[in-house]
Design a protein around this motif. Sequence first.
Motif, mmCIF file in Angstrom:
data_model
loop_
_atom_site.group_PDB
_atom_site.id
_atom_site.type_symbol
_atom_site.label_atom_id
_atom_site.label_comp_id
_atom_site.label_asym_id
_atom_site.label_seq_id
_atom_site.Cartn_x
_atom_site.Cartn_y
_atom_site.Cartn_z
ATOM 1 N N HIS A 262 15.566 1.719 -6.429
ATOM 2 C CA HIS A 262 14.177 1.441 -6.073
ATOM 3 C C HIS A 262 13.240 2.106 -7.073
ATOM 4 O O HIS A 262 13.649 2.974 -7.842
ATOM 5 N N ASN A 263 11.973 1.716 -6.973
ATOM 6 C CA ASN A 263 10.946 2.370 -7.766
ATOM 7 C C ASN A 263 10.408 3.552 -6.942
ATOM 8 O O ASN A 263 9.732 3.361 -5.937
ATOM 9 N N PHE A 264 10.719 4.765 -7.378
ATOM 10 C CA PHE A 264 10.385 5.958 -6.585
ATOM 11 C C PHE A 264 9.076 6.626 -7.031
ATOM 12 O O PHE A 264 8.890 7.806 -6.772
ATOM 13 N N LYS A 265 8.194 5.848 -7.660
ATOM 14 C CA LYS A 265 6.942 6.465 -8.123
ATOM 15 C C LYS A 265 6.158 7.128 -6.983
ATOM 16 O O LYS A 265 5.544 8.178 -7.174
ATOM 17 N N SER A 266 6.197 6.506 -5.796
ATOM 18 C CA SER A 266 5.494 7.087 -4.638
ATOM 19 C C SER A 266 6.146 8.379 -4.157
ATOM 20 O O SER A 266 5.590 9.081 -3.328
ATOM 21 N N TYR A 267 7.338 8.656 -4.667
ATOM 22 C CA TYR A 267 8.067 9.857 -4.248
ATOM 23 C C TYR A 267 8.241 10.820 -5.426
ATOM 24 O O TYR A 267 9.214 11.550 -5.520
ATOM 25 N N CYS A 268 7.282 10.762 -6.312
ATOM 26 C CA CYS A 268 7.297 11.620 -7.494
ATOM 27 C C CYS A 268 5.987 12.392 -7.489
ATOM 28 O O CYS A 268 4.912 11.806 -7.383
ATOM 29 N N TYR A 269 6.088 13.715 -7.572
ATOM 30 C CA TYR A 269 4.904 14.570 -7.537
ATOM 31 C C TYR A 269 4.205 14.507 -8.892
ATOM 32 O O TYR A 269 4.840 14.729 -9.918
ATOM 33 N N LYS A 270 2.932 14.182 -8.895
ATOM 34 C CA LYS A 270 2.148 14.053 -10.134
ATOM 35 C C LYS A 270 2.874 13.205 -11.184
ATOM 36 O O LYS A 270 3.251 13.707 -12.258
ATOM 37 N N PRO A 271 3.082 11.918 -10.915
ATOM 38 C CA PRO A 271 3.844 11.088 -11.855
ATOM 39 C C PRO A 271 3.055 10.799 -13.138
ATOM 40 O O PRO A 271 1.858 10.567 -13.097
ATOM 41 N N SER B 234 7.826 -1.272 7.337
ATOM 42 C CA SER B 234 7.402 -2.115 6.216
ATOM 43 C C SER B 234 6.550 -1.327 5.236
ATOM 44 O O SER B 234 6.576 -1.593 4.032
ATOM 45 N N GLU B 235 5.812 -0.348 5.713
ATOM 46 C CA GLU B 235 5.063 0.495 4.772
ATOM 47 C C GLU B 235 6.006 1.281 3.862
ATOM 48 O O GLU B 235 5.732 1.470 2.684
ATOM 49 N N ILE B 236 7.127 1.724 4.452
ATOM 50 C CA ILE B 236 8.110 2.439 3.625
ATOM 51 C C ILE B 236 8.747 1.474 2.628
ATOM 52 O O ILE B 236 8.894 1.788 1.444
ATOM 53 N N GLU B 237 9.072 0.271 3.100
ATOM 54 C CA GLU B 237 9.639 -0.747 2.181
ATOM 55 C C GLU B 237 8.700 -0.993 1.007
ATOM 56 O O GLU B 237 9.120 -1.019 -0.148
ATOM 57 N N THR B 238 7.422 -1.187 1.323
ATOM 58 C CA THR B 238 6.430 -1.437 0.276
ATOM 59 C C THR B 238 6.345 -0.260 -0.691
ATOM 60 O O THR B 238 6.227 -0.445 -1.909
ATOM 61 N N SER B 239 6.424 0.950 -0.137
ATOM 62 C CA SER B 239 6.294 2.143 -0.977
ATOM 63 C C SER B 239 7.392 2.237 -2.019
ATOM 64 O O SER B 239 7.267 2.972 -2.997
ATOM 65 N N LEU B 240 8.493 1.497 -1.809
ATOM 66 C CA LEU B 240 9.620 1.576 -2.732
ATOM 67 C C LEU B 240 9.614 0.446 -3.761
ATOM 68 O O LEU B 240 10.588 0.220 -4.461
ATOM 69 N N LYS B 241 8.473 -0.265 -3.808
ATOM 70 C CA LYS B 241 8.397 -1.390 -4.748
ATOM 71 C C LYS B 241 7.570 -1.061 -5.978
ATOM 72 O O LYS B 241 7.409 -1.884 -6.867
ATOM 73 N N GLY B 242 6.997 0.116 -6.002
ATOM 74 C CA GLY B 242 6.229 0.461 -7.203
ATOM 75 C C GLY B 242 5.077 1.369 -6.875
ATOM 76 O O GLY B 242 5.177 2.203 -5.989
ATOM 77 N N ASP B 243 3.977 1.179 -7.555
ATOM 78 C CA ASP B 243 2.865 2.116 -7.497
ATOM 79 C C ASP B 243 2.029 1.958 -6.232
ATOM 80 O O ASP B 243 0.993 1.305 -6.226
ATOM 81 N N GLN B 244 2.463 2.557 -5.141
ATOM 82 C CA GLN B 244 1.709 2.447 -3.887
ATOM 83 C C GLN B 244 1.051 3.770 -3.497
ATOM 84 O O GLN B 244 0.506 3.898 -2.422
ATOM 85 N N GLY B 245 1.141 4.772 -4.358
ATOM 86 C CA GLY B 245 0.605 6.096 -4.028
ATOM 87 C C GLY B 245 1.530 6.796 -3.059
ATOM 88 O O GLY B 245 2.477 6.199 -2.532
#
Lengths: 259, 259
Positions: B154-163, B226-237
């Motif tokens: 997945h795209n973990f940008k939302s789970y990266c501190y200060k990306p 679904s919010e969690i699903e969306t968060s794993l698709k890219g830049d969702q903050g």
Amino acid sequence: MKKFFYLFETAYLGYRYHGWQKQTEDVKTIQQQIDRQLNYLLPENKFKTLPASRTDKMVSAKRHFFQLYTEKPVENELDKKLNYFLPDDIQILKMTEVDRDFQIIGHTSSKEYHYYFAATQEKYPYASPFMTFFKDPLNLEDMQKACSLFVGEHNFKSYCYKPHSDKQFMRVVDECEIIENNYLKANFFPPKSYVLRVKGKGFFRHQIRLMMGTLEKLGRGELTYSEIETSLKGDQGIIGYVAPPHGLQLYDCRLTREE
Amino acid sequence: MKKFFYLFETAYLGYRYHGWQKQTEDVKTIQQQIDRQLNYLLPENKFKTLPASRTDKMVSAKRHFFQLYTEKPVENELDKKLNYFLPDDIQILKMTEVDRDFQIIGHTSSKEYHYYFAATQEKYPYASPFMTFFKDPLNLEDMQKACSLFVGEHNFKSYCYKPHSDKQFMRVVDECEIIENNYLKANFFPPKSYVLRVKGKGFFRHQIRLMMGTLEKLGRGELTYSEIETSLKGDQGIIGYVAPPHGLQLYDCRLTREE
């Protein structure tokens, strides 16, 4: 300023704190954490906190008390709010209003300290907030026998850290024994650990740790019974050493009046 | 300077430390404690230490590695001596000499993190070095189901501190589940506690704590699947929050070459 009086029963893990008493703002202490939350919860109400006894750096408590003096009355749920805002390692067990005759220090009737330890060269990093590891093999039987030497009324000057010459050093130890640790149990502890249990009305600064240091030296064969006997007759200097703080726990603290 | 290479397997309780990496001299860190002892044990031998991964303030490790580079060879018993002098909460499990091809960061093949937690308003001060207490009631079943959303690429940008925007955020999580905590047990723990187990090749800074914060928010009913699903698709903050550090443990760290 002293108009309203409250007694708080507390418990805490002292491992990451520099003792009970407040020091400078950047040194983490139990009182600093409590006062900080009270400052927030009691706006426009002058207050002061005083403990039943101070504890040293890294020392924990299972049952301890502090008294709160305020200018105006506080709300009933203050203990719950304090618990909510205090860090996870500091717990308020109970809050009671007391009257102006109540003096927390004068009304302390007995304290029980536990010093948890194990004799092992193996390391148990997750057990270190709770016990001290003595690396040399110890003769536990000798140590257990020697505990009785401390019981009764003795001159504890050798077990007082930096004693003032004008101090009264006669004190009574009601109970003193080393038993297997069945109080604190965890699967990350060493297979066997022990606890030095000491009970009395009051203790000098570092007294329990100096008693532990003396018993450990005896267990290593570096001290004799008669040297310990002599050390309890008056000014013989410190014969043991101050054992590390992280094994020490104020297990119980009794007040003559707990309301 | 880099002439001799050693690999150290370690474990530590991070509760009273400000993370692995050395900072200024008055801030206690794991590396500071290790380097201080190495300085003493390796006089006239220039050295450098490098970890398999850094851990944050208060975070513990059950199995971690660091590499030691020295100018001259060290004695065989260095691990024992280090253990003797290091504080009780830092343990050296093993020391191995490695060759110059060995690169600790390149050779890390998988990491398993555990995040220990309980949902209770009760306080357990002696359990706080090991777990986080969430004060609101949690729907554990929902949280357990949602864990599977993180498994896979997945795209973990939302789970990266200060990306940083130029960073590659696609990462693979091999395993993710919430199970009852049967790893760490103690009679001073709450009756029930849980562990979020996450396994993968590598993680971003605060990734596990952000995943935990997201799952906790879902458990409180403040987020949907679904919010969690969306968060794993890219830049969702960041949609959760960084859960407190003291529940986190580097449970295992595997190297492709452990010699």
